[in-house]
Design a protein around this motif. Structure first.
Motif, PDB file in Angstrom:
ATOM      1  N   ASN A 149       1.550  31.815  33.302  1.00  0.00           N
ATOM      2  CA  ASN A 149       1.170  30.481  33.796  1.00  0.00           C
ATOM      3  C   ASN A 149       0.031  30.529  34.820  1.00  0.00           C
ATOM      4  O   ASN A 149      -0.023  29.714  35.742  1.00  0.00           O
ATOM      5  N   LEU A 150      -0.864  31.488  34.651  1.00  0.00           N
ATOM      6  CA  LEU A 150      -2.020  31.600  35.537  1.00  0.00           C
ATOM      7  C   LEU A 150      -3.012  30.486  35.213  1.00  0.00           C
ATOM      8  O   LEU A 150      -3.238  30.171  34.045  1.00  0.00           O
ATOM      9  N   CYS A 151      -3.616  29.912  36.261  1.00  0.00           N
ATOM     10  CA  CYS A 151      -4.600  28.841  36.071  1.00  0.00           C
ATOM     11  C   CYS A 151      -5.880  29.204  36.831  1.00  0.00           C
ATOM     12  O   CYS A 151      -5.862  29.303  38.062  1.00  0.00           O
ATOM     13  N   ILE A 152      -6.956  29.423  36.093  1.00  0.00           N
ATOM     14  CA  ILE A 152      -8.216  29.888  36.687  1.00  0.00           C
ATOM     15  C   ILE A 152      -9.331  28.892  36.387  1.00  0.00           C
ATOM     16  O   ILE A 152      -9.531  28.494  35.225  1.00  0.00           O
ATOM     17  N   ALA A 153     -10.061  28.492  37.425  1.00  0.00           N
ATOM     18  CA  ALA A 153     -11.209  27.596  37.266  1.00  0.00           C
ATOM     19  C   ALA A 153     -12.491  28.419  37.212  1.00  0.00           C
ATOM     20  O   ALA A 153     -12.671  29.356  37.986  1.00  0.00           O
ATOM     21  N   VAL A 154     -13.385  28.046  36.287  1.00  0.00           N
ATOM     22  CA  VAL A 154     -14.609  28.811  36.036  1.00  0.00           C
ATOM     23  C   VAL A 154     -15.800  27.860  35.918  1.00  0.00           C
ATOM     24  O   VAL A 154     -15.708  26.840  35.229  1.00  0.00           O
ATOM     25  N   THR A 155     -16.910  28.195  36.574  1.00  0.00           N
ATOM     26  CA  THR A 155     -18.149  27.437  36.407  1.00  0.00           C
ATOM     27  C   THR A 155     -19.082  28.185  35.456  1.00  0.00           C
ATOM     28  O   THR A 155     -18.772  29.283  35.018  1.00  0.00           O
ATOM     29  N   GLY A 156     -20.243  27.581  35.169  1.00  0.00           N
ATOM     30  CA  GLY A 156     -21.249  28.250  34.333  1.00  0.00           C
ATOM     31  C   GLY A 156     -20.982  28.094  32.858  1.00  0.00           C
ATOM     32  O   GLY A 156     -21.109  29.039  32.086  1.00  0.00           O
ATOM     33  N   LEU A 157     -20.616  26.866  32.435  1.00  0.00           N
ATOM     34  CA  LEU A 157     -20.205  26.627  31.051  1.00  0.00           C
ATOM     35  C   LEU A 157     -21.378  26.386  30.111  1.00  0.00           C
ATOM     36  O   LEU A 157     -21.172  26.103  28.937  1.00  0.00           O
ATOM     37  N   ASN A 158     -22.603  26.456  30.623  1.00  0.00           N
ATOM     38  CA  ASN A 158     -23.742  26.241  29.723  1.00  0.00           C
ATOM     39  C   ASN A 158     -23.939  27.474  28.846  1.00  0.00           C
ATOM     40  O   ASN A 158     -23.757  28.606  29.287  1.00  0.00           O
ATOM     41  N   ALA A 159     -24.279  27.244  27.593  1.00  0.00           N
ATOM     42  CA  ALA A 159     -24.446  28.366  26.652  1.00  0.00           C
ATOM     43  C   ALA A 159     -25.682  28.106  25.790  1.00  0.00           C
ATOM     44  O   ALA A 159     -25.632  28.176  24.573  1.00  0.00           O
ATOM     45  N   ASN A 160     -26.791  27.799  26.469  1.00  0.00           N
ATOM     46  CA  ASN A 160     -28.045  27.542  25.755  1.00  0.00           C
ATOM     47  C   ASN A 160     -28.879  28.813  25.701  1.00  0.00           C
ATOM     48  O   ASN A 160     -28.344  29.912  25.788  1.00  0.00           O
ATOM     49  N   ASP A 161     -30.217  28.685  25.567  1.00  0.00           N
ATOM     50  CA  ASP A 161     -31.048  29.894  25.478  1.00  0.00           C
ATOM     51  C   ASP A 161     -31.184  30.613  26.816  1.00  0.00           C
ATOM     52  O   ASP A 161     -31.738  31.702  26.894  1.00  0.00           O
ATOM     53  N   ASN A 162     -30.668  29.983  27.893  1.00  0.00           N
ATOM     54  CA  ASN A 162     -30.595  30.640  29.202  1.00  0.00           C
ATOM     55  C   ASN A 162     -29.147  30.503  29.680  1.00  0.00           C
ATOM     56  O   ASN A 162     -28.852  29.743  30.594  1.00  0.00           O
ATOM     57  N   PRO A 163     -28.220  31.228  29.017  1.00  0.00           N
ATOM     58  CA  PRO A 163     -26.802  30.929  29.189  1.00  0.00           C
ATOM     59  C   PRO A 163     -26.253  31.285  30.561  1.00  0.00           C
ATOM     60  O   PRO A 163     -26.699  32.234  31.196  1.00  0.00           O
ATOM     61  N   GLY A 164     -25.287  30.506  31.003  1.00  0.00           N
ATOM     62  CA  GLY A 164     -24.530  30.857  32.204  1.00  0.00           C
ATOM     63  C   GLY A 164     -23.487  31.902  31.835  1.00  0.00           C
ATOM     64  O   GLY A 164     -23.163  32.094  30.662  1.00  0.00           O
ATOM     65  N   PRO A 165     -22.914  32.569  32.833  1.00  0.00           N
ATOM     66  CA  PRO A 165     -21.910  33.610  32.556  1.00  0.00           C
ATOM     67  C   PRO A 165     -20.517  33.063  32.222  1.00  0.00           C
ATOM     68  O   PRO A 165     -19.652  33.819  31.803  1.00  0.00           O
ATOM     69  N   GLY A 166     -20.306  31.754  32.405  1.00  0.00           N
ATOM     70  CA  GLY A 166     -18.947  31.209  32.348  1.00  0.00           C
ATOM     71  C   GLY A 166     -18.174  31.515  31.084  1.00  0.00           C
ATOM     72  O   GLY A 166     -17.023  31.949  31.135  1.00  0.00           O
ATOM     73  N   MET A 167     -18.791  31.290  29.916  1.00  0.00           N
ATOM     74  CA  MET A 167     -18.054  31.479  28.663  1.00  0.00           C
ATOM     75  C   MET A 167     -17.706  32.953  28.438  1.00  0.00           C
ATOM     76  O   MET A 167     -16.643  33.278  27.920  1.00  0.00           O
ATOM     77  N   ALA A 168     -18.608  33.860  28.846  1.00  0.00           N
ATOM     78  CA  ALA A 168     -18.324  35.298  28.716  1.00  0.00           C
ATOM     79  C   ALA A 168     -17.196  35.703  29.658  1.00  0.00           C
ATOM     80  O   ALA A 168     -16.333  36.526  29.310  1.00  0.00           O
ATOM     81  N   VAL A 169     -17.182  35.124  30.860  1.00  0.00           N
ATOM     82  CA  VAL A 169     -16.101  35.390  31.819  1.00  0.00           C
ATOM     83  C   VAL A 169     -14.769  34.902  31.244  1.00  0.00           C
ATOM     84  O   VAL A 169     -13.753  35.611  31.287  1.00  0.00           O
ATOM     85  N   ILE A 170     -14.779  33.699  30.650  1.00  0.00           N
ATOM     86  CA  ILE A 170     -13.553  33.134  30.074  1.00  0.00           C
ATOM     87  C   ILE A 170     -13.041  33.992  28.919  1.00  0.00           C
ATOM     88  O   ILE A 170     -11.840  34.283  28.829  1.00  0.00           O
TER      89      ILE A 170
END
Length: 350
Positions: free
Chosen positions: A7-28
Motif C-alpha cells: 500500500n505504498l503511495c508515491i508522488a512523481v513529477t516529470g510526466l512529459n514524454a515528448n522529444d525532450n522527455p522528463g524522467p518521471g515515466m522512467a522513474v515510475i
C-alpha cells in the motif's frame, strides 16, 4: 516483496514524454518493477497534455501543481490537499527548476508524513551550470571554459575566446551547438526567452558523449553508478538510444563528485571523453535522467533504491551491473478521451 512496502503511495513529477522527455515515466516504471502493482503512483503535472496523465496503467491519479515560479506557499498548500486525498508516503521531484522549492518545503513535508530524498540547497548550487567551472577548478575536475551571457553583446567576448563551434545552454535546460554568430544569437534569444539569464556559452569539446546516472547517500558515497554511452542523439542533444558501458575511470569520477559534495539523491553527469583520455564534465543534473529505467534493466534500480532509502531502509551499495544493455526510445500514439483532458484542465485532477 517485503510486506512493509504494501500500500505504498508515491508522488512523481516529470510526466512529459515528448522529444525532450522528463524522467518521471522512467522513474515510475522502475518503481513499479520493484514494488509491483500494489504500488499507487500519484502523478504531479504542470500541463494538461503531459502524456503520463493519460497512461493509467502506470499513473493511478494525477493532480496539477503550481508552477515553480509561484513559490513554496502555493506548492505546500496544494500538496497538503493532495496528501489529504492520497496519504502520500514519498514524493520524487524530477525537474531541475522545481527542486529549489521542494528542498525548501522538505521539512514541512516530513511533518506531514511525506518522505523525500533530496540534495541540500548548497549542493544544488555547487553544480549549477553558472558555477560548474569554478566547482571543477576547486576540485580538479575537467570542465569546459564558459561565459555567462546576460546580453547579446556578451556573445562577442565568448566568440573571441572560444571561436566556433561553441555550445549555448539554457539556465535549466536545452543546449545548442552553434557554428556562426547568427546561430549563436538565435540560440541566445530563444534560451533567454524560455529560461531567462544567464544563458551560458561553453567551450565545445570533441569526443564521445557518456552519461552517468548515480545515487548519492548524502555521506560522500554512491549507492549506485551506471554509465551509458549515447548512440543516437536528437537535435536537442538528448539520448534517443544508448548502451551501458563499464569503465573504472567513470566510476572514479562519480565517486570523486559524491565525495566532494556529499550529494544526496539521484544525479546525472554528462561527460565528454576526449581522444587524450580526459573526462570533461559538461553538466551535472541534480536528478535522475530520463533514461534511468536503463539502470533497472542493467541490475541497479536507482529509483527503487532511492525510495527505500527515503523510507529509512539501509541499502548496501551496488557493486556490479550488466554492460551492453541497450535502450532505444520510441514514439507512439496513446489514445485518450477529450473528457479526460477537459477534466484535468478544469479541475486539476484526473
Amino acid at each position: 516483496m517485503a510486506n512493509k512496502y504494501t500500500n505504498l503511495c508515491i508522488a512523481v513529477t516529470g510526466l512529459n514524454a515528448n522529444d525532450n522527455p522528463g524522467p518521471g515515466m522512467a522513474v515510475i516504471r522502475s518503481l513499479k518493477e520493484c514494488f509491483g502493482d500494489d504500488l499507487r503512483i500519484i502523478g504531479l503535472s504542470y500541463e494538461s497534455l503531459e502524456p503520463g496523465i493519460y497512461l493509467k496503467e502506470l499513473v493511478n491519479k494525477t493532480y496539477q501543481i503550481p508552477y515553480p515560479t509561484e513559490g513554496t506557499a502555493a506548492l505546500i498548500e496544494r500538496l497538503t490537499y493532495i496528501n489529504q486525498q492520497e496519504n502520500l508516503d514519498l514524493v520524487i521531484p524530477n525537474f531541475d527548476s522545481e527542486l529549489f522549492n521542494f528542498i525548501k518545503i522538505a521539512p514541512q513535508l516530513k511533518q506531514m508524513g511525506i518522505a523525500s530524498y533530496l540534495p541540500t540547497q548548497q549542493q544544488l548550487a555547487l553544480r549549477d551550470k553558472v558555477h560548474l567551472k569554478d566547482f571543477g577548478t576547486r576540485h580538479s575536475f575537467y570542465v569546459p571554459a564558459d561565459h555567462k551571457l546576460y546580453t547579446a553583446d556578451d556573445l562577442q567576448k565568448a566568440a573571441a575566446e572560444f571561436s566556433f563551434p561553441m555550445v549555448i545552454k539554457g539556465k535549466f535546460y536545452e543546449a545548442y551547438i552553434v557554428y556562426t554568430m547568427d546561430q549563436a544569437l538565435k540560440a541566445f534569444h530563444q534560451l533567454n526567452a524560455t529560461w531567462g539569464t544567464p544563458v551560458i556559452a561553453q567551450q565545445h569539446i570533441r569526443g564521445n558523449e557518456i552519461n552517468i546516472a548515480a545515487l548519492g547517500d548524502g555521506q560522500g558515497n554512491n549507492v549506485s553508478i551506471v554509465a551509458m554511452r549515447k548512440l543516437y542523439i536528437t537535435d536537442k542533444g538528448k539520448a534517443w538510444a544508448g548502451v551501458t558501458i563499464k569503465d573504472d575511470n567513470l566510476t572514479q569520477l562519480a565517486n570523486s563528485f559524491a565525495l566532494a559534495t556529499n550529494w544526496k539523491g539521484g544525479y546525472e553527469m554528462e561527460i565528454m571523453s576526449t581522444a587524450e583520455g580526459h573526462l570533461y564534465i559538461l553538466e551535472i543534473n541534480p536528478r535522475f535522467p530520463a533514461w534511468v529505467y536503463l539502470t533497472a534493466a542493467a541490475g541497479q534500480n536507482q529509483p527503487a533504491a532511492l525510495a527505500k532509502m527515503a523510507l529509512g531502509e539501509a541499502i548496501e551499495p551496488y557493486t556490479d551491473y550488466q554492460a551492453g544493455k541497450l535502450f532505444v526510445r520510441y514514439s507512439w500514439d496513446h489514445i485518450a478521451d477529450i473528457a479526460d483532458f477537459q477534466q484535468i484542465s478544469a479541475f486539476g485532477e484526473l
